[in-house]
Design an enzyme around this catalytic site. Structure first.
Site, mmCIF file in Angstrom:
data_model
loop_
_atom_site.group_PDB
_atom_site.id
_atom_site.type_symbol
_atom_site.label_atom_id
_atom_site.label_comp_id
_atom_site.label_asym_id
_atom_site.label_seq_id
_atom_site.Cartn_x
_atom_site.Cartn_y
_atom_site.Cartn_z
ATOM 1 C CG HIS A 30 -0.264 -0.236 2.514
ATOM 2 N ND1 HIS A 30 0.552 0.715 3.070
ATOM 3 C CD2 HIS A 30 -0.259 -1.286 3.377
ATOM 4 C CE1 HIS A 30 1.018 0.277 4.224
ATOM 5 N NE2 HIS A 30 0.558 -0.946 4.433
ATOM 6 C CG HIS A 33 4.357 -1.627 2.046
ATOM 7 N ND1 HIS A 33 3.049 -2.053 1.969
ATOM 8 C CD2 HIS A 33 4.903 -2.279 3.104
ATOM 9 C CE1 HIS A 33 2.808 -2.920 2.930
ATOM 10 N NE2 HIS A 33 3.914 -3.076 3.632
ATOM 11 C CD GLN A 149 8.254 -4.882 12.058
ATOM 12 O OE1 GLN A 149 7.731 -5.981 12.119
ATOM 13 N NE2 GLN A 149 8.120 -4.105 11.002
#
Ligand code: PAF
Length: 274
Positions: A30, A33, A149
């Site tokens: 999407h 990214h 993350q």
């Protein structure tokens, strides 16, 4: 764009490129990214994307088999974004038989997603370490939507002295504020309409915290606001932005994190506080 499906193909293609930046993805791309590819180009680096739906970061009851896959669409998007090289490894290439090593990062992986999804960050750290070893980029770009993350990857890279710069890129949002995510497509139309309430609730909470309201009361009210929108909070937390340790008082750098269950989808979002 060159597409490499074996390590040999990757090594040959990689050798012809100068300074590179890895954009690691699980596909179903999407604009969030593509913003990573664009950020790599703006930094003067040659973008190398990877697409690999990594089974080791999914729990046994999670959506590995139904995780969205759209190889053809992803290739078209990366070509349009002028990505130089796409690494599309097979399962055997990534986890050959005899493979036994897992990377476990302590510190920032312990709370929040680490508690909700046991083993998730071992899977992420292991596959990111493999991708860094395979692609050997000068930098790797990650989206801030998955704030925890990014901190786990930073910790791993620092602890293992890996020669790569980790660069985070602000979350890309829909016009109504919903953070872009490959899993948003699983929201029903009604859920999709209500989903931006997560971002709105986090923005209110940040305003209250910066106005001096007590963190515990603010987080409590935010959970209520989310529940009133039909969301089931897994956590809403004020944390140290790098260590991810919970903060009882506002200290800097701070980040507000939240994960909610909404219908069949888990939505994650986070904002800086100050
Ligand atoms: O953020 C993701 O899409 C994944 O966790 C990553 C970094 C590609 C590792 O599989």
């Amino acid at each position: 764009m060159i597409i490499a499906r074996t390590y040999e193909e990757l090594a040959v293609a990689r050798a012809a490129l100068g300074s590179t930046a890895l954009v690691a993805t699980m596909g179903a791309l999407h604009p969030g990214h593509i913003a990573l590819v664009d950020a790599a180009k703006r930094a003067g680096l040659t973008p190398v994307a990877s697409i690999f739906v990594n089974p080791t970061q999914f729990g046994p009851k999670e959506d590995f088999s139904r995780y969205p896959r759209d190889e053809e669409g992803d290739i078209a998007k990366l070509r349009k974004a002028e990505c130089a090289l796409l690494w599309l490894p097979s399962m055997d290439e990534m986890y050959p038989s005899g493979n036994t090593t897992t990377v476990h990062v302590g510190g920032p992986s312990q709370h929040w997603e680490g508690t909700q999804r046991p083993g998730h960050f071992n899977g992420v750290a292991t596959v990111v370490a493999k991708l860094l070893g395979q692609v050997k980029p000068d930098a790797a770009f990650f989206g801030e939507k998955d704030w925890q993350q990014v901190q786990v990857v930073r910790r791993m890279v620092a602890d293992l002295h890996l020669p790569v710069r980790i660069i985070s890129v602000p979350t890309v949002r829909e016009e109504d504020g919903l953070a872009m995510s490959s899993r948003n497509r699983y929201l029903t139309p009604q859920e999709r309409q209500a989903a931006p309430k997560l971002f709105a609730a986090l923005k209110h909470a940040v305003q209250h915290l910066l106005a001096g309201k007590e963190p515990a009361a603010t987080l409590h009210n935010t959970r209520h606001e989310l529940a009133a929108a039909g969301m089931v909070p897994d956590y809403v937390a004020l944390v140290h932005a790098e260590t991810l340790e919970p903060l009882n008082v506002l200290a800097h750098p701070a980040r507000l994190l939240a994960a909610v269950r909404f219908g069949h989808v888990r939505l994650l979002d986070n904002l800086p506080v100050g």
